[in-house]
Design a protein around this motif. Structure first.
Motif, PDB file in Angstrom:
ATOM      1  N   PHE B  52       0.823  -1.212   0.000  1.00 27.03           N
ATOM      2  CA  PHE B  52       0.000   0.000   0.000  1.00 27.03           C
ATOM      3  C   PHE B  52       0.860   1.267   0.000  1.00 27.03           C
ATOM      4  O   PHE B  52       0.670   2.166  -0.822  1.00 27.03           O
ATOM      5  CB  PHE B  52      -0.939  -0.013   1.210  1.00 27.03           C
ATOM      6  CG  PHE B  52      -1.981   1.068   1.168  1.00 27.03           C
ATOM      7  CD1 PHE B  52      -3.119   0.922   0.382  1.00 27.03           C
ATOM      8  CD2 PHE B  52      -1.824   2.236   1.899  1.00 27.03           C
ATOM      9  CE1 PHE B  52      -4.087   1.918   0.340  1.00 27.03           C
ATOM     10  CE2 PHE B  52      -2.783   3.233   1.853  1.00 27.03           C
ATOM     11  CZ  PHE B  52      -3.912   3.067   1.078  1.00 27.03           C
ATOM     12  N   PHE B  53       1.834   1.320   0.918  1.00 24.38           N
ATOM     13  CA  PHE B  53       2.582   2.571   1.082  1.00 24.38           C
ATOM     14  C   PHE B  53       3.788   2.703   0.153  1.00 24.38           C
ATOM     15  O   PHE B  53       4.222   3.806  -0.148  1.00 24.38           O
ATOM     16  CB  PHE B  53       3.042   2.734   2.541  1.00 24.38           C
ATOM     17  CG  PHE B  53       1.897   3.049   3.463  1.00 24.38           C
ATOM     18  CD1 PHE B  53       1.279   4.288   3.448  1.00 24.38           C
ATOM     19  CD2 PHE B  53       1.423   2.079   4.344  1.00 24.38           C
ATOM     20  CE1 PHE B  53       0.215   4.573   4.293  1.00 24.38           C
ATOM     21  CE2 PHE B  53       0.348   2.361   5.191  1.00 24.38           C
ATOM     22  CZ  PHE B  53      -0.257   3.602   5.166  1.00 24.38           C
ATOM     23  N   GLU B  54       4.334   1.572  -0.296  1.00 24.63           N
ATOM     24  CA  GLU B  54       5.532   1.653  -1.137  1.00 24.63           C
ATOM     25  C   GLU B  54       5.231   1.478  -2.633  1.00 24.63           C
ATOM     26  O   GLU B  54       6.044   1.823  -3.471  1.00 24.63           O
ATOM     27  CB  GLU B  54       6.569   0.606  -0.694  1.00 24.63           C
ATOM     28  CG  GLU B  54       7.182   0.889   0.675  1.00 24.63           C
ATOM     29  CD  GLU B  54       7.863   2.260   0.738  1.00 24.63           C
ATOM     30  OE1 GLU B  54       8.600   2.587  -0.199  1.00 24.63           O
ATOM     31  OE2 GLU B  54       7.622   3.005   1.716  1.00 24.63           O
ATOM     32  N   LEU B  55       4.091   0.878  -2.955  1.00 27.34           N
ATOM     33  CA  LEU B  55       3.758   0.673  -4.367  1.00 27.34           C
ATOM     34  C   LEU B  55       2.492   1.431  -4.795  1.00 27.34           C
ATOM     35  O   LEU B  55       2.512   2.234  -5.719  1.00 27.34           O
ATOM     36  CB  LEU B  55       3.565  -0.820  -4.665  1.00 27.34           C
ATOM     37  CG  LEU B  55       4.809  -1.699  -4.543  1.00 27.34           C
ATOM     38  CD1 LEU B  55       4.437  -3.167  -4.756  1.00 27.34           C
ATOM     39  CD2 LEU B  55       5.869  -1.279  -5.564  1.00 27.34           C
ATOM     40  N   ARG B  56       1.376   1.153  -4.093  1.00 26.72           N
ATOM     41  CA  ARG B  56       0.092   1.689  -4.560  1.00 26.72           C
ATOM     42  C   ARG B  56      -0.014   3.208  -4.390  1.00 26.72           C
ATOM     43  O   ARG B  56      -0.344   3.913  -5.337  1.00 26.72           O
ATOM     44  CB  ARG B  56      -1.058   1.006  -3.805  1.00 26.72           C
ATOM     45  CG  ARG B  56      -1.166  -0.487  -4.066  1.00 26.72           C
ATOM     46  CD  ARG B  56      -1.935  -0.775  -5.341  1.00 26.72           C
ATOM     47  NE  ARG B  56      -1.909  -2.199  -5.638  1.00 26.72           N
ATOM     48  CZ  ARG B  56      -2.667  -3.103  -5.016  1.00 26.72           C
ATOM     49  NH1 ARG B  56      -3.524  -2.730  -4.076  1.00 26.72           N
ATOM     50  NH2 ARG B  56      -2.583  -4.373  -5.334  1.00 26.72           N
ATOM     51  N   LEU B  57       0.253   3.703  -3.188  1.00 27.46           N
ATOM     52  CA  LEU B  57       0.115   5.157  -2.968  1.00 27.46           C
ATOM     53  C   LEU B  57       1.079   5.970  -3.837  1.00 27.46           C
ATOM     54  O   LEU B  57       0.666   6.950  -4.463  1.00 27.46           O
ATOM     55  CB  LEU B  57       0.299   5.508  -1.489  1.00 27.46           C
ATOM     56  CG  LEU B  57      -0.948   5.487  -0.605  1.00 27.46           C
ATOM     57  CD1 LEU B  57      -0.635   6.116   0.741  1.00 27.46           C
ATOM     58  CD2 LEU B  57      -2.129   6.206  -1.247  1.00 27.46           C
TER      59      LEU B  57
END
Lengths: 241, 332
Positions: B52-57
């Protein structure tokens, strides 16, 4: 005051203006056939085309001054309004005449807005101020162009064939406004409309084959018109009285 | 009655469009091949949290900023040249970046200079080279020949395509695979470095456009009119072209070419908000950003195994739109 010294202009090897020298200290009408150099002459006054020789507007060399300084000295009203952005409103358009007075990066001031409104009122188009330019009639568009040029508050104003696209009624309205402008500005009028030229009754610069002849006050005598146009005209000015 | 109905409908349509775009943007980080376990999100050592925090956002942020840059550059080019078909993409600037990146791949330059990939640097140089070439060639055109400039851009694009074909012909399988992936465009980023680069670029672009908004308003009438009212049109056009090409060059060198956003978005925003150009700057940036997030979300919804390249999605939407634009222009 406009001082022109040895003005020449060539496009693709063809001479459009040839060695014109002239001092203009009053109103002027520019007449002549299509392609005789009238518009090029007017555009050189605004440094919009490349030319040889020198032009001074109120003692400022038009090639040396900044775009903003130039806009404060001279304004040019084209024959027809051409606008790419279809959504610009009349008031915004007239306000753009104040650009040269605006501080870089800042909004137009309250005073600028008041000046733009003043000219909309003067030309009786204030009620159209929120209309987009595209929704205006040809006559109203011509008034919009004049209002925008007036808000530039320049000493010299050039009108390039202001009645060319107008019906007789609107031509008369514009003619009356031009006459009124002569009280506050040095008016340079380019036109094919002899009636209009006679009505504003300025000195005349007659263009033929890239050369210009100056007529201080005798252009509208029948002998001169007969020589230049091959026809006699009577009471030319009556149409716009 | 008729008028109020039109206003209601248009306000309503604006609301629906913005609402849909913002909703998609909010949902976007949760969509993709790996499902996110919301309960794990705040456990920073969990897989869901990393994804979530390293790829998606970062990807959503990158898509938003990329969309904003593309849309703003489109608006700028269309205003500067007073032609609805002018964008960095149609003028060949994106193709220049692709060729630059292609040359870096062919030369086997994958090492990093100051933290930037060789592909990015070569891509950037390709874009800037194209801008200066266009500016140089435009000196031979008269002011009124905007259509010719567009044709020059198309000619350059074709030339670059041919050069790219040569690279394909000479390349080995691995190089060609990298090149093909790059030409399809991708918004996939790992971590926050590239989104932060785009934040800086977007701010520079918005600030430059905003500071000269009244000059642009004058240029949106005509070049002659802007000059007569006091704008140094040549100097300003060159400055804004360089700033936006710098932005586009940087973006394309990271993401690959993403076509048609610069063409579609300014047009849609002007239909939604029929007002002069200075009032459309921020709306265009926002709309472009949200639109590209929506397109990117679509790539992940459509094909959850290995996502569809973003350039393909925007081209599928943009191609027909381009045809519509040309036909509706000619109708006028």
């Amino acid at each position: 005051m406009i001082e022109i010294d040895s003005l020449s202009c060539r496009f693709d090897g063809t001479s459009v203006l040839e060695n014109i020298s002239l001092d203009i200290d009053s109103h002027l009408s520019i007449l002549g056939a299509n392609g005789s150099g009238k518009s090029t002459f007017a555009k050189s006054l605004c440094n919009l085309v490349e030319f040889q020789g020198s032009i001074h507007l109120n003692s400022h060399d038009v090639k040396e001054i900044s775009h903003k300084q130039r806009a404060k000295l001279i304004s040019y009203i084209p024959a027809k309004l051409e606008v790419y952005d279809p959504y610009i409103e009349l008031f915004e358009f007239v306000l753009l005449g104040r650009f040269a007075y605006k501080k870089s990066f800042f909004e137009y001031t309250h005073q600028d807005r008041q000046i733009a409104l003043k000219y909309l009122r003067l030309l009786n188009i204030e009620h159209l101020k929120n209309h987009t330019l595209h929704s205006l009639s040809s006559g109203e568009q011509q008034l919009a162009l004049i209002a925008s040029a007036l808000s530039q508050e320049s000493d010299i104003i050039i009108l390039d064939e202001p009645t060319a696209n107008l019906d007789p009624y609107n031509s008369r309205v514009i003619a009356q406004h031009i006459k009124a402008l002569q009280r506050s500005h040095q008016v340079i009028l380019i036109t094919h409309d002899l009636h209009l030229a006679a009505f504003v009754n300025s000195a005349v610069l007659f263009f033929k084959d890239a050369k210009a002849d100056f007529y201080k006050n005798n252009f509208f005598q029948n002998s001169v018109l007969q020589k230049l146009y091959g026809v006699e005209f009577d009471n030319l000015a009556v149409r716009y009285e | 009655m008729g008028l109020s109905l039109t206003i209601w409908r248009s306000d309503m349509s604006r609301f629906v469009i913005w609402f849909a775009l913002v909703s998609i943007a909010l949902l976007s980080p949760f969509v993709g091949a790996a499902s996110i376990n919301i309960d794990d999100l705040l456990h920073f050592d969990s897989l869901s949290s990393s994804i979530f925090f390293e790829l998606r956002l970062p990807r959503v942020a990158f898509a938003f900023l990329a969309g904003a840059i593309l849309a703003l550059s489109g608006l700028l080019f269309q205003t500067l040249f007073r032609n609805a078909l002018m964008t960095p993409y149609t003028l060949g600037i994106s193709s220049g970046a692709v060729l630059g990146a292609g040359i870096a791949i062919k030369l086997g330059l994958t090492s990093l200079f100051f933290g930037l990939g060789a592909m990015s640097i070569f891509g950037f140089l390709g874009a800037m080279f194209t801008v200066f070439l266009l500016v140089y060639l435009a000196r031979f055109l008269r002011n009124s020949q905007q259509e010719s400039l567009l044709l020059l851009g198309i000619a350059l694009s074709l030339f670059y395509s041919a050069a790219l074909m040569v690279l394909f012909y000479l390349g080995d399988t691995l190089q060609n695979d990298m090149l093909i992936r790059f030409t399809m465009g991708s918004l996939s980023v790992i971590g926050w470095v590239y989104p932060l680069v785009l934040v800086v670029i977007t701010l520079i672009l918005i600030l430059s456009i905003y500071l000269f908004r009244f000059e642009l308003q004058l240029l949106s009438i005509s070049d002659e009119s802007a000059s007569l009212k006091g704008v140094h049109t040549k100097r300003l056009t060159l400055f804004l072209l360089i700033v936006s090409s710098f932005a586009i060059g940087t973006l394309v060198s990271i993401s690959g070419p993403i076509g048609f956003v610069g063409l579609i978005i300014p047009h849609m925003v002007s239909k939604l908000y029929p007002s002069s150009v200075d009032k459309r700057i921020l709306k265009t940036a926002l709309f472009g950003g949200l639109f590209l997030i929506a397109c990117d979300t679509l790539t992940r919804v459509l094909d959850t195994q290995s996502e569809l390249p973003i350039g393909i999605v925007t081209a599928f939407i943009g191609g027909p739109f381009f045809i519509y634009l040309i036909i509706s222009r000619n109708k006028k």
